[in-house]
Design a protein around this motif. Structure first.
Motif, short mmCIF file in Angstrom:
data_model
loop_
_atom_site.label_atom_id
_atom_site.label_comp_id
_atom_site.label_asym_id
_atom_site.label_seq_id
_atom_site.Cartn_x
_atom_site.Cartn_y
_atom_site.Cartn_z
N ARG A 145 0.78 -1.15 -0.01
CA ARG A 145 0.21 -0.02 -0.06
C ARG A 145 0.78 1.22 -0.10
N ARG A 146 1.67 1.22 0.68
CA ARG A 146 2.80 2.38 0.93
C ARG A 146 4.28 2.13 0.54
N PRO A 147 4.61 2.03 -0.68
CA PRO A 147 5.93 1.73 -0.99
C PRO A 147 6.92 2.62 -0.50
N GLU A 148 6.76 3.81 -0.21
CA GLU A 148 7.64 4.75 0.26
C GLU A 148 8.10 4.29 1.79
N ARG A 149 7.30 3.61 2.39
CA ARG A 149 7.70 2.99 3.61
C ARG A 149 8.34 1.46 3.83
N ARG A 150 8.45 0.97 2.33
CA ARG A 150 8.99 -0.27 2.38
C ARG A 150 10.66 -0.56 2.54
N ARG A 151 10.83 -1.51 3.54
CA ARG A 151 12.08 -1.66 4.07
C ARG A 151 12.62 -3.04 3.31
N GLU A 152 14.07 -2.83 3.16
CA GLU A 152 14.80 -4.07 2.60
C GLU A 152 15.78 -4.70 3.57
N SER A 153 15.36 -4.06 4.90
CA SER A 153 16.21 -4.50 5.87
C SER A 153 15.52 -3.91 7.29
N PHE A 154 15.94 -4.80 8.27
CA PHE A 154 15.81 -4.32 9.63
C PHE A 154 16.84 -4.22 10.46
N PRO A 155 16.81 -3.39 11.63
CA PRO A 155 17.85 -3.35 12.39
C PRO A 155 18.42 -4.78 13.24
#
Length: 462
Positions: A145-155
Motif C-alpha cells: 500500500r505504501r511503497p515509500e515505507r517499504r524496507r529491505e532490511s531491519f536493524p
C-alpha cells in the motif's frame, strides 16, 4: 548483508541492517498462532467455560479492575483476535494492529489467574516485542500500500532481542528442573507416565524411563538455546526442538505450547534463511532476487533510548524468574514466585479445600469452594495459596453483603505434592479474611512435606 566490522561499536552492531526475510516469517507465524489460538476458544466452547460461566474470577494483584465483556462481548473479542492475528500475519495496518493484538491478547490473560499458562504469557511478550519492531514494513500489505515505507532490511537489535527472550525462557525452564524431585526422583514424569495406561509400550511407564526423560528435559532446556545460537549446530538443534516439543505435545495435553516454541526458535536462524531455503528449491542457474539490496545503518534520533528500553526489558525478564529466592521455602510448594518464571511441567499437586467460617454470633459453618467456583477453577485453586486467599476474601465479602458478617474464614487445605500423602498447605488457625494479598512473605503457608516422593511402576498385565 555484509559482516559488521571488528571495530564496530555495540550500538552500530545492534543497528546494523539485516535481511528482513527471517523476521517476516516470524511475523507470519506469530499472527497465525494468535488467530488459531483464538479460533480454538471459539470452536471448543472455552469462552463460556472459562469466562462466562464462572460467577467469580481470580485476579492478578493490581488487576482486579479487568473484567470480562458482558453478553456476547467475549465472543466478539475472540472474533476480533482472529482478525487481528490474520492482519498481523499479513502485515496489514501493522503499526495499529500489532499493539492492538498485544492488548487484546493480554486482556484475555488477565481475566482469571486460574487460566494462566506459561506459553500464553510468552506469546504476550513476543507480541509486545513485535509491536515495537518495524516488522510490517517488508513483504506485507503495508509495503504494497505504501511503497515509500517499504524496507529491505531491519536493524539487528530486532533479531537479537527476540533471541534473548526465547533464550531466557529455555534457560529458566532448565534451571527450574535443577532439583532432586526432577533429577533424582524423576518426578513428576514418573507419576504422569505411570498412570498412562494407553501408552503403546508398558516399558514407557517404568521409573528408569521417567528418570532418563527428566535428565533429557533438563539438558535440553539448559543448552538448546546455545546450540540454536551456534551456526554449525543450528539446523540439527532446530530438528531436536521440533522433535522434542511435538513429542511432549503428543504425550501431554499442553495445547499450543509446542507450536509456539517451534515458531519462536526460528528467530535463531540467520536473518536471510528463507531466501537461502528458496534458493535451494529453485532450478539451478537462476538466483535473481536472492539477496536484498545493501541498506544503510538504521540509526535514528531515538536509537540509544530505544536500545536502553530494550536492555531494561531484558533485564526485567532475567530478574523476575529469580524473585522466588526472596521467599523462604520451596517455590514449587508455596507458589511464591511461580508464575512468569518459566517453571514448566515441574510439579504435580492435587488438593482439596474446605472453608470453616465463624459468624459474629459464634456459630460455625462449613463452605465448600463449589458454591462459588466451577470445577476447573476449584481444581486450579485447591493447591495455590494466593487463590485460596482470594476466595476466602470473596466468601467474607459475600457474607458481609448479606448482612451475616463480619465472619472469620479459615481454610483446611490438604495437598499432595508429587504423589506424597496429602498434608496441610496452610495454617488452619489463621483467619484468612484478615490476611491481605501482596508481594511479601506468607508465613501462613506451611512448609513443604519432607521425604522422597512415591515411585510408580508399571502394573503387571493380567
Amino acid at each position: 548483508m555484509t559482516e559488521a566490522r571488528a571495530d564496530a561499536t555495540p550500538v552500530s552492531r545492534l543497528t546494523a541492517p539485516t535481511d528482513v526475510a527471517g523476521l517476516v516469517v516470524f511475523r507470519v507465524l506469530l499472527g497465525l498462532l494468535v488467530a488459531i489460538g483464538a479460533l480454538r476458544f471459539l470452536l471448543n466452547g472455552w469462552i463460556e467455560r472459562f469466562f462466562l460461566a464462572p460467577s467469580f474470577a481470580f485476579k492478578y494483584w493490581g488487576f482486579a479492575w479487568v473484567k470480562a465483556w458482558p453478553g456476547p462481548g467475549m465472543y466478539l473479542h475472540f472474533g476480533l483476535l482472529v482478525l487481528l492475528g490474520l492482519m498481523l500475519a499479513a502485515g496489514a495496518f501493522y503499526r495499529v494492529v500489532a499493539p492492538l493484538t498485544f492488548l487484546a491478547f493480554t486482556y484475555v490473560e488477565l481475566l482469571d489467574v486460574s487460566t494462566y499458562l506459561n506459553h500464553y504469557y510468552l506469546l504476550s511478550l513476543l507480541l509486545l516485542l513485535a509491536a515495537v519492531m518495524p516488522l510490517g514494513d517488508a513483504l506485507s500489505v503495508d509495503a504494497w500500500r505504501r511503497p515509500e515505507r517499504r524496507r529491505e532490511s531491519f536493524p539487528a537489535w530486532c533479531t537479537w532481542l527476540l533471541r534473548a527472550q526465547v533464550a531466557v525462557v529455555y534457560f529458566y525452564a532448565g534451571l527450574a528442573k535443577l532439583n532432586a524431585e526432577w533429577l533424582i526422583h524423576g518426578q513428576p514424569l514418573n507419576l504422569w507416565l505411570g498412570t498412562m495406561t494407553e501408552l503403546p509400550h508398558p516399558w514407557l511407564q517404568r521409573f528408569e524411563v521417567a528418570l532418563a526423560m527428566s535428565w533429557a528435559g533438563f539438558l535440553y532446556d539448559t543448552t538448546i538455546w546455545l546450540w540454536l545460537a551456534w551456526p554449525r549446530t543450528r539446523p540439527y538443534a532446530f530438528a531436536v526442538v521440533a522433535f522434542f516439543h511435538l513429542t511432549v505435545g503428543l504425550l501431554f495435553n499442553i495445547g499450543m505450547f509446542p507450536f509456539i516454541m517451534v515458531s519462536a526458535a526460528t528467530v535463531f536462524f540467520a536473518p536471510d534463511w528463507p531466501r537461502r531455503a528458496l534458493r535451494r528449491l529453485r532450478a539451478r542457474g537462476s538466483q535473481a532476487g536472492d539477496s536484498p539490496p545493501r541498506a544503510r545503518p538504521m540509526v535514528g534520533r531515538w536509537t540509544k533510548v530505544g536500545l536502553a528500553l530494550g536492555a531494561a526489558f531484558l533485564l526485567l525478564q532475567v530478574l523476575v524468574p529469580l524473585r522466588h529466592l526472596l521467599y523462604p521455602g520451596d517455590v514449587l510448594w508455596n507458589e511464591l514466585g511461580m508464575r512468569w518464571s518459566w517453571k514448566v511441567l515441574v510439579r504435580e499437586k492435587n488438593g482439596a479445600v474446605t472453608f470453616h467460617l465463624r459468624l459474629p454470633d459464634g456459630k460455625r459453618q462449613i463452605v465448600t469452594p463449589r458454591k462459588y467456583l466451577t470445577d476447573f477453577q476449584e481444581r486450579e485453586m485447591s493447591s495455590q495459596p494466593d487463590l485460596i486467599l482470594q476466595l476466602a476474601h470473596h466468601i467474607a465479602d459475600d457474607y458481609a453483603a448479606r448482612g451475616l458478617g463480619p465472619v472469620e474464614v479459615r481454610a483446611e487445605a490438604r495437598v499432595s505434592f508429587n504423589g506424597r500423602r496429602s498434608v496441610l498447605l496452610l495454617d488452619p488457625e489463621v483467619d484468612l479474611a484478615q490476611i491481605e494479598d501482596g508481594l511479601g512473605p506468607a508465613p501462613w503457608i506451611r512448609p513443604a512435606p519432607g521425604g522422597p516422593p512415591v515411585r510408580l511402576h508399571p502394573v503387571a498385565a493380567r
